[in-house]
Design a protein around this motif. Structure first.
Motif, PDB file in Angstrom:
ATOM      1  N   ALA A  53       0.850  -1.191   0.000  1.00 49.23           N
ATOM      2  CA  ALA A  53       0.000   0.000   0.000  1.00 49.23           C
ATOM      3  C   ALA A  53       0.887   1.243   0.000  1.00 49.23           C
ATOM      4  O   ALA A  53       2.053   1.187   0.400  1.00 49.23           O
ATOM      5  N   ALA A  54       0.327   2.352  -0.421  1.00 53.74           N
ATOM      6  CA  ALA A  54       1.091   3.595  -0.483  1.00 53.74           C
ATOM      7  C   ALA A  54       1.638   3.985   0.883  1.00 53.74           C
ATOM      8  O   ALA A  54       2.724   4.541   0.988  1.00 53.74           O
ATOM      9  N   GLY A  55       0.909   3.690   1.942  1.00 54.25           N
ATOM     10  CA  GLY A  55       1.334   4.063   3.284  1.00 54.25           C
ATOM     11  C   GLY A  55       2.190   3.031   3.983  1.00 54.25           C
ATOM     12  O   GLY A  55       2.563   3.214   5.136  1.00 54.25           O
ATOM     13  N   ALA A  56       2.525   1.939   3.302  1.00 50.07           N
ATOM     14  CA  ALA A  56       3.300   0.868   3.929  1.00 50.07           C
ATOM     15  C   ALA A  56       4.770   1.258   4.072  1.00 50.07           C
ATOM     16  O   ALA A  56       5.297   2.018   3.267  1.00 50.07           O
ATOM     17  N   PHE A  57       5.406   0.723   5.101  1.00 51.24           N
ATOM     18  CA  PHE A  57       6.838   0.913   5.262  1.00 51.24           C
ATOM     19  C   PHE A  57       7.556   0.082   4.210  1.00 51.24           C
ATOM     20  O   PHE A  57       7.056  -0.946   3.772  1.00 51.24           O
ATOM     21  N   ARG A  58       8.734   0.548   3.799  1.00 48.44           N
ATOM     22  CA  ARG A  58       9.517  -0.165   2.795  1.00 48.44           C
ATOM     23  C   ARG A  58      10.903  -0.461   3.335  1.00 48.44           C
ATOM     24  O   ARG A  58      11.483   0.355   4.044  1.00 48.44           O
ATOM     25  N   THR A  59      11.421  -1.611   2.972  1.00 45.77           N
ATOM     26  CA  THR A  59      12.800  -1.930   3.324  1.00 45.77           C
ATOM     27  C   THR A  59      13.710  -1.185   2.361  1.00 45.77           C
ATOM     28  O   THR A  59      13.261  -0.667   1.325  1.00 45.77           O
ATOM     29  N   ARG A 117       9.502   5.035   6.137  1.00 51.53           N
ATOM     30  CA  ARG A 117       8.107   5.480   6.246  1.00 51.53           C
ATOM     31  C   ARG A 117       7.726   6.202   4.954  1.00 51.53           C
ATOM     32  O   ARG A 117       8.594   6.602   4.180  1.00 51.53           O
ATOM     33  N   PRO A 118       6.431   6.418   4.727  1.00 47.16           N
ATOM     34  CA  PRO A 118       6.025   7.173   3.533  1.00 47.16           C
ATOM     35  C   PRO A 118       6.678   8.551   3.454  1.00 47.16           C
ATOM     36  O   PRO A 118       7.028   9.008   2.370  1.00 47.16           O
ATOM     37  N   THR A 119       6.884   9.206   4.599  1.00 43.62           N
ATOM     38  CA  THR A 119       7.553  10.512   4.575  1.00 43.62           C
ATOM     39  C   THR A 119       9.007  10.383   4.151  1.00 43.62           C
ATOM     40  O   THR A 119       9.532  11.266   3.464  1.00 43.62           O
ATOM     41  N   ASP A 120       9.654   9.282   4.551  1.00 36.77           N
ATOM     42  CA  ASP A 120      11.041   9.040   4.119  1.00 36.77           C
ATOM     43  C   ASP A 120      11.095   8.810   2.614  1.00 36.77           C
ATOM     44  O   ASP A 120      11.994   9.304   1.931  1.00 36.77           O
ATOM     45  N   VAL A 121      10.137   8.037   2.104  1.00 34.75           N
ATOM     46  CA  VAL A 121      10.081   7.760   0.666  1.00 34.75           C
ATOM     47  C   VAL A 121       9.894   9.074  -0.105  1.00 34.75           C
ATOM     48  O   VAL A 121      10.598   9.324  -1.095  1.00 34.75           O
ATOM     49  N   ALA A 122       8.990   9.918   0.379  1.00 36.27           N
ATOM     50  CA  ALA A 122       8.755  11.204  -0.282  1.00 36.27           C
ATOM     51  C   ALA A 122      10.031  12.059  -0.255  1.00 36.27           C
ATOM     52  O   ALA A 122      10.364  12.721  -1.252  1.00 36.27           O
ATOM     53  N   LEU A 123      10.750  12.034   0.854  1.00 37.91           N
ATOM     54  CA  LEU A 123      11.989  12.806   0.955  1.00 37.91           C
ATOM     55  C   LEU A 123      13.054  12.269   0.003  1.00 37.91           C
ATOM     56  O   LEU A 123      13.762  13.039  -0.657  1.00 37.91           O
ATOM     57  N   ASP A 134       2.260  17.752   7.449  1.00 36.48           N
ATOM     58  CA  ASP A 134       1.610  18.099   6.198  1.00 36.48           C
ATOM     59  C   ASP A 134       0.232  17.435   6.180  1.00 36.48           C
ATOM     60  O   ASP A 134       0.142  16.214   6.192  1.00 36.48           O
ATOM     61  N   PRO A 135      -0.872  18.224   6.170  1.00 37.65           N
ATOM     62  CA  PRO A 135      -2.201  17.612   6.243  1.00 37.65           C
ATOM     63  C   PRO A 135      -2.493  16.677   5.077  1.00 37.65           C
ATOM     64  O   PRO A 135      -3.167  15.674   5.250  1.00 37.65           O
ATOM     65  N   GLU A 136      -1.968  16.979   3.891  1.00 35.25           N
ATOM     66  CA  GLU A 136      -2.201  16.091   2.753  1.00 35.25           C
ATOM     67  C   GLU A 136      -1.544  14.734   2.967  1.00 35.25           C
ATOM     68  O   GLU A 136      -2.099  13.708   2.656  1.00 35.25           O
ATOM     69  N   LEU A 137      -0.342  14.754   3.519  1.00 35.36           N
ATOM     70  CA  LEU A 137       0.360  13.507   3.787  1.00 35.36           C
ATOM     71  C   LEU A 137      -0.371  12.714   4.856  1.00 35.36           C
ATOM     72  O   LEU A 137      -0.517  11.511   4.763  1.00 35.36           O
ATOM     73  N   ASP A 138      -0.857  13.400   5.891  1.00 32.58           N
ATOM     74  CA  ASP A 138      -1.591  12.720   6.952  1.00 32.58           C
ATOM     75  C   ASP A 138      -2.848  12.063   6.411  1.00 32.58           C
ATOM     76  O   ASP A 138      -3.155  10.931   6.753  1.00 32.58           O
ATOM     77  N   ILE A 139      -3.567  12.747   5.561  1.00 29.40           N
ATOM     78  CA  ILE A 139      -4.793  12.198   4.982  1.00 29.40           C
ATOM     79  C   ILE A 139      -4.460  10.975   4.132  1.00 29.40           C
ATOM     80  O   ILE A 139      -5.122   9.952   4.225  1.00 29.40           O
ATOM     81  N   ALA A 140      -3.405  11.073   3.331  1.00 34.17           N
ATOM     82  CA  ALA A 140      -3.008   9.938   2.485  1.00 34.17           C
ATOM     83  C   ALA A 140      -2.629   8.735   3.351  1.00 34.17           C
ATOM     84  O   ALA A 140      -2.985   7.595   3.028  1.00 34.17           O
ATOM     85  N   SER A 141      -1.925   8.972   4.425  1.00 36.95           N
ATOM     86  CA  SER A 141      -1.527   7.875   5.309  1.00 36.95           C
ATOM     87  C   SER A 141      -2.742   7.231   5.959  1.00 36.95           C
ATOM     88  O   SER A 141      -2.837   6.003   6.033  1.00 36.95           O
ATOM     89  N   GLU A 164      -5.829   7.261   4.839  1.00 39.70           N
ATOM     90  CA  GLU A 164      -6.596   6.555   3.812  1.00 39.70           C
ATOM     91  C   GLU A 164      -5.948   5.221   3.466  1.00 39.70           C
ATOM     92  O   GLU A 164      -6.646   4.223   3.264  1.00 39.70           O
ATOM     93  N   ALA A 165      -4.619   5.179   3.411  1.00 39.25           N
ATOM     94  CA  ALA A 165      -3.917   3.923   3.119  1.00 39.25           C
ATOM     95  C   ALA A 165      -4.150   2.903   4.232  1.00 39.25           C
ATOM     96  O   ALA A 165      -4.397   1.721   3.960  1.00 39.25           O
ATOM     97  N   ILE A 166      -4.108   3.357   5.465  1.00 39.65           N
ATOM     98  CA  ILE A 166      -4.374   2.460   6.600  1.00 39.65           C
ATOM     99  C   ILE A 166      -5.812   1.968   6.546  1.00 39.65           C
ATOM    100  O   ILE A 166      -6.080   0.777   6.753  1.00 39.65           O
TER     101      ILE A 166
END
Length: 119
Positions: A10-16, A54-60, A95-102, A104-106
């Motif tokens: 999922a978009a909000g999943a952690f990645r190795t 985390r999704p924020t790390d991926v975005a960074l 970031d409210p958009e990031l929070d909403i996306a996270s 929604e993914a959950i």
């Protein structure tokens, strides 16, 4: 730059680090190097120093890559840009958009899990 592959995540999943490397095309050693150069990039580390992005790390990571490859920044230039952004008022707010996306993914993951349990 969208992430490719990983239809099972999922978009909000952690990645190795391996998954992030495959999805971004960046070698793992570059991702580890960036962790030493950008204090904002701090994946969770578990047993055996296994990294979970985390999704924020991926975005960074995607943003750093874009600044370096498309916009012509140097490592030092990106460091200065990110440091200046940290100093801005309101930086601590999420970031409210990031929070909403996270969220929604959950939610989507939970709905899928409920459907599988009902089967």
């Amino acid at each position: 730059m969208a992430l490719s592959g990983a239809p099972d995540k999922a978009a909000g999943a952690f990645r190795t680090i391996g998954e992030l490397s495959r999805e971004t095309g960046l070698p793992q050693h570059i991702l580890r190097y960036w962790e030493t150069r950008f204090p904002e990039l701090r994946p969770l580390q578990r047993a055996g120093n296994r990294r979970y992005y985390r999704p924020t790390d991926v975005a960074l990571v995607l943003r750093i890559r874009s600044l370096l490859e498309q916009e012509g920044y140097t490592i030092r230039g990106v460091q200065k840009l990110l440091a200046a952004e940290r100093k801005r008022p309101g930086h601590g707010r999420a970031d409210p958009e990031l929070d909403i996306a996270s969220v929604e993914a959950i939610r989507d993951d939970l709905v899928d899990a409920l459907h599988k349990d009902a089967e």
